[in-house]
Write an enzyme that holds these catalytic residues in place. Structure first.
Site, PDB file in Angstrom:
ATOM      1  N   GLY A 146       0.790  -1.221   0.000  1.00 13.60           N
ATOM      2  CA  GLY A 146       0.000   0.000   0.000  1.00 13.60           C
ATOM      3  C   GLY A 146       0.819   1.266   0.000  1.00 13.60           C
ATOM      4  N   ARG A 147       2.071   1.167   0.413  1.00 15.14           N
ATOM      5  CA  ARG A 147       2.946   2.343   0.371  1.00 15.14           C
ATOM      6  C   ARG A 147       4.390   1.957   0.066  1.00 15.14           C
ATOM      7  NH1 ARG A 147       1.996   3.760   6.454  1.00 15.14           N
ATOM      8  NH2 ARG A 147       2.281   1.710   7.353  1.00 15.14           N
ATOM      9  N   ASP A 195      -2.748   7.004   2.200  1.00 17.44           N
ATOM     10  CA  ASP A 195      -2.106   7.981   1.322  1.00 17.44           C
ATOM     11  C   ASP A 195      -0.805   7.458   0.735  1.00 17.44           C
ATOM     12  OD1 ASP A 195      -0.367   8.063   3.484  1.00 17.44           O
ATOM     13  OD2 ASP A 195      -1.025  10.034   4.177  1.00 17.44           O
ATOM     14  N   ARG A 236       5.862 -12.900   1.300  1.00 18.16           N
ATOM     15  CA  ARG A 236       5.269 -13.112   2.622  1.00 18.16           C
ATOM     16  C   ARG A 236       4.333 -14.313   2.591  1.00 18.16           C
ATOM     17  NH1 ARG A 236       4.965  -7.446   4.286  1.00 18.16           N
ATOM     18  NH2 ARG A 236       6.187  -6.269   2.759  1.00 18.16           N
ATOM     19  N   ASP A 239       0.573 -11.256   6.700  1.00 13.64           N
ATOM     20  CA  ASP A 239       1.179 -10.453   5.630  1.00 13.64           C
ATOM     21  C   ASP A 239       2.469  -9.787   6.079  1.00 13.64           C
ATOM     22  OD1 ASP A 239      -0.985  -8.952   7.131  1.00 13.64           O
ATOM     23  OD2 ASP A 239      -0.012  -7.269   6.155  1.00 13.64           O
ATOM     24  N   ASN A 240       2.838  -9.952   7.350  1.00  7.56           N
ATOM     25  CA  ASN A 240       4.105  -9.431   7.856  1.00  7.56           C
ATOM     26  C   ASN A 240       5.082 -10.546   8.193  1.00  7.56           C
ATOM     27  OD1 ASN A 240       3.136  -6.812   7.680  1.00  7.56           O
ATOM     28  ND2 ASN A 240       2.474  -6.740   9.812  1.00  7.56           N
ATOM     29  N   ASP A 275       8.833  -5.500   8.087  1.00  9.75           N
ATOM     30  CA  ASP A 275       7.747  -4.574   8.418  1.00  9.75           C
ATOM     31  C   ASP A 275       7.807  -4.099   9.865  1.00  9.75           C
ATOM     32  OD1 ASP A 275       6.916  -4.668   5.857  1.00  9.75           O
ATOM     33  OD2 ASP A 275       5.183  -5.937   6.195  1.00  9.75           O
TER      34      ASP A 275
END
Length: 527
Positions: free
Chosen positions: A119-120, A151, A209, A278-279, A288
């Site tokens: 996402g980022r 964002d 992952r 997911d980590n 992460d």
């Protein structure tokens, strides 16, 4: 310019010291790379331009691992370095060099969250150097198709924490992603308050992952699941190809590496804070860094993430959560197991074999943690009762909230002959009598050790660090950086590069946290 041999050498060297050379070295879509798996796995897109980027810190050792000269970040080259690793190339991204974001899914806090993804984060590509291939990724470089309502940005405080901790973990000897640099910008980013943006350049062999496998399994995309598993096996676990069932062997390798990672975390007093599937790295790396913490006053039930209201990821639960996450991975791999078995009875046989593999987690984790604790206690040999002695120490540490790092570091000063060297560790316990009773048992056990005191102490100091990234140290660096003073970030990095050494000039960095640090909180919102 005349090209004499000396001029040619100088020109070649100058070229290696240019950002154009760095951009050429970071290749994307090479055969065998993750990006080469195609559009079912990644979305190619440019980074969002970051206004007026500036360099905050660089890890010279990570630069060396990539074959980059750290002088690229100095002098009149500093601005170009910051711009590139902010995701601002000197010209438009060429179509064949476009970065990518990867899609994956996962369980978050034990609940299926469905599709997630980078996402980022944007991966620039990978660098091949010294027979290693390392992926280079920007975290905080703007929105991607997987940003959901976010964002796509990271903020200064979380970026400094990730930069410092990933490098600290590497020097502690714990498998981890690494960090090349932090680039900042005055771009405002809204979190709980208005903060400023920052981008961390992360480096690792792979960002695959558990959640990558869950994604394709949950969408019944078995062909893509197999493609992903084959990529991981061929690239990282080629020995699995020799097994009767390469995909069961992949699960087994991941079990082994994850179990060792959990033993490493528990042995150093590290709390991850967000052990979602997911980590979790398929290579058994720490990835992460969001809300994390190194244990200070020992509390077996310590929760480093104040957003974790149920305590799912408390220190004492980390090994079991890893096992739960591995079950999710095993379930995702089920369609690949037993591909050479006859169809009749295959489903039952596959489940039976997978369960047998999963049971090995206990045989990997238990001995790994026991070996680590024997080393931390200074035992060269293994004797019955060692685990009990270690557990009794943890119990009185818990009851007294004794500092984790200082307790084990100062144990090296304790004499097996008498109590003359007890004070540095004894004074960490309010209940001195409880420690004294334990110390009697510890001395009795040390009497069976063949090494002399000096050799034992040296060995203990190689596994019990003096310096870890305590929250207040990171906070001091963050506060100074928010005022554009980045010296403390680089200084702290220098200290953490030698966690097991005595560093007389930095003795204060090894002390107990100040009273004001008790109010520090870390949550998911800091990531």
């Amino acid at each position: 310019m005349s090209f004499s041999p000396s001029n040619a050498v100088r020109a070649a060297r100058d070229d290696t010291l240019s950002m154009d050379a760095v951009a050429r070295a970071i290749r994307i879509g090479e055969p065998g790379s993750f990006a080469a798996l195609g559009t079912d796995f990644v979305t190619r897109l440019p980074a969002t331009p970051t206004p007026d980027p500036y360099l905050i810190a660089i890890s010279r050792e990570t630069a060396d691992s990539l074959g980059f000269d750290a002088s690229l970040a100095e002098g009149d080259k500093r601005a170009a370095f910051a711009a590139y690793f902010a995701g601002n190339p000197t010209r438009d991204w060429p179509a064949d060099a476009m970065p990518y974001a990867a899609v994956y899914s996962g369980h978050q806090f034990g609940v299926w969250a469905g599709q997630l993804g980078d996402g980022r984060a944007l991966t620039l590509g990978e660098v091949e150097h010294d027979d290693a291939r390392l992926e280079v990724q920007l975290k905080g470089a703007g929105r991607t198709p997987y940003s959901r309502m976010g964002d796509g940005r990271a903020v200064l405080r979380s970026s400094i924490r990730e930069f410092l901790c990933s490098e600290a973990m590497h020097h502690l000897g714990i498998p981890t992603t690494r960090a090349l640099a932090i680039v900042g910008s005055d771009l405002p980013v809204r979190r709980e308050t208005i903060e400023t943006a920052a981008i961390v350049t992360r480096v690792t062999p792979s960002f695959v992952r558990f959640g990558h496998f869950e994604h394709f399994y949950s969408n019944d995309r078995v062909a893509d699941l197999k493609t992903l598993a084959d990529h991981v096996i061929d690239r990282f676990y080629p020995q699995c190809r020799q097994a009767d069932d390469p995909y069961l062997a992949l699960l087994d390798e991941t079990l082994r590496n994850t179990a060792q990672l959990m033993a490493d975390w528990q042995g150093i007093g590290f709390c991850h804070g967000v052990m979602n599937t997911d980590n979790m790295s398929i290579l058994g790396l720490t990835i992460d860094y969001g809300p994390f913490g190194f244990m200070e006053g020992f509390n077996a039930h310590h929760i480093c993430n104040h957003s974790d209201t149920q305590g799912r990821y408390a220190y004492s639960r980390q090994p079991q959560v890893a096992y739960w996450n591995l079950f999710c991975l095993a379930q995702a791999l089920v369609p690949l197991f037993g591909e050479n078995l006859p169809e009749e009875g295959r489903a039952e046989r596959v489940v039976e074999e997978a369960q047998k593999v999963m049971e090995r987690y206990k045989t990997y984790f238990g001995p790994a943690l026991e070996a680590k604790m024997r080393a931390k206690l200074g035992f060269e040999t293994a004797r019955e009762g060692d685990a009990t002695l270690a557990n009794e120490l943890f119990e009185i540490m818990h009851n007294n909230r004794a500092d984790f790092t200082l307790t084990f570091r100062n144990l090296a000063k304790l004499s097996k002959a008498d109590a003359s060297g007890d004070a540095p560790v004894r004074d960490l316990f309010l209940d001195r009598a409880a420690f004294d009773a334990w110390a009697v048992k510890y001395r009795e056990r040390l009497a069976h050790e063949p090494r002399d005191a000096a050799v034992r102490a040296e060995a203990m100091n190689r596994v019990n660090p003096k310096y870890v990234l305590r929250n207040h140290l990171a906070e001091q660096a963050i506060r100074q950086a928010s005022e554009k003073d980045f010296s403390e970030v680089q200084r702290l990095l220098d200290v953490l590069r030698h966690p097991y050494d005595e560093q007389p000039h930095y003795e204060a960095y090894a002390g107990l946290p100040p009273d004001w640090a008790s109010d520090l909180e870390v949550s998911c919102s800091s990531s």
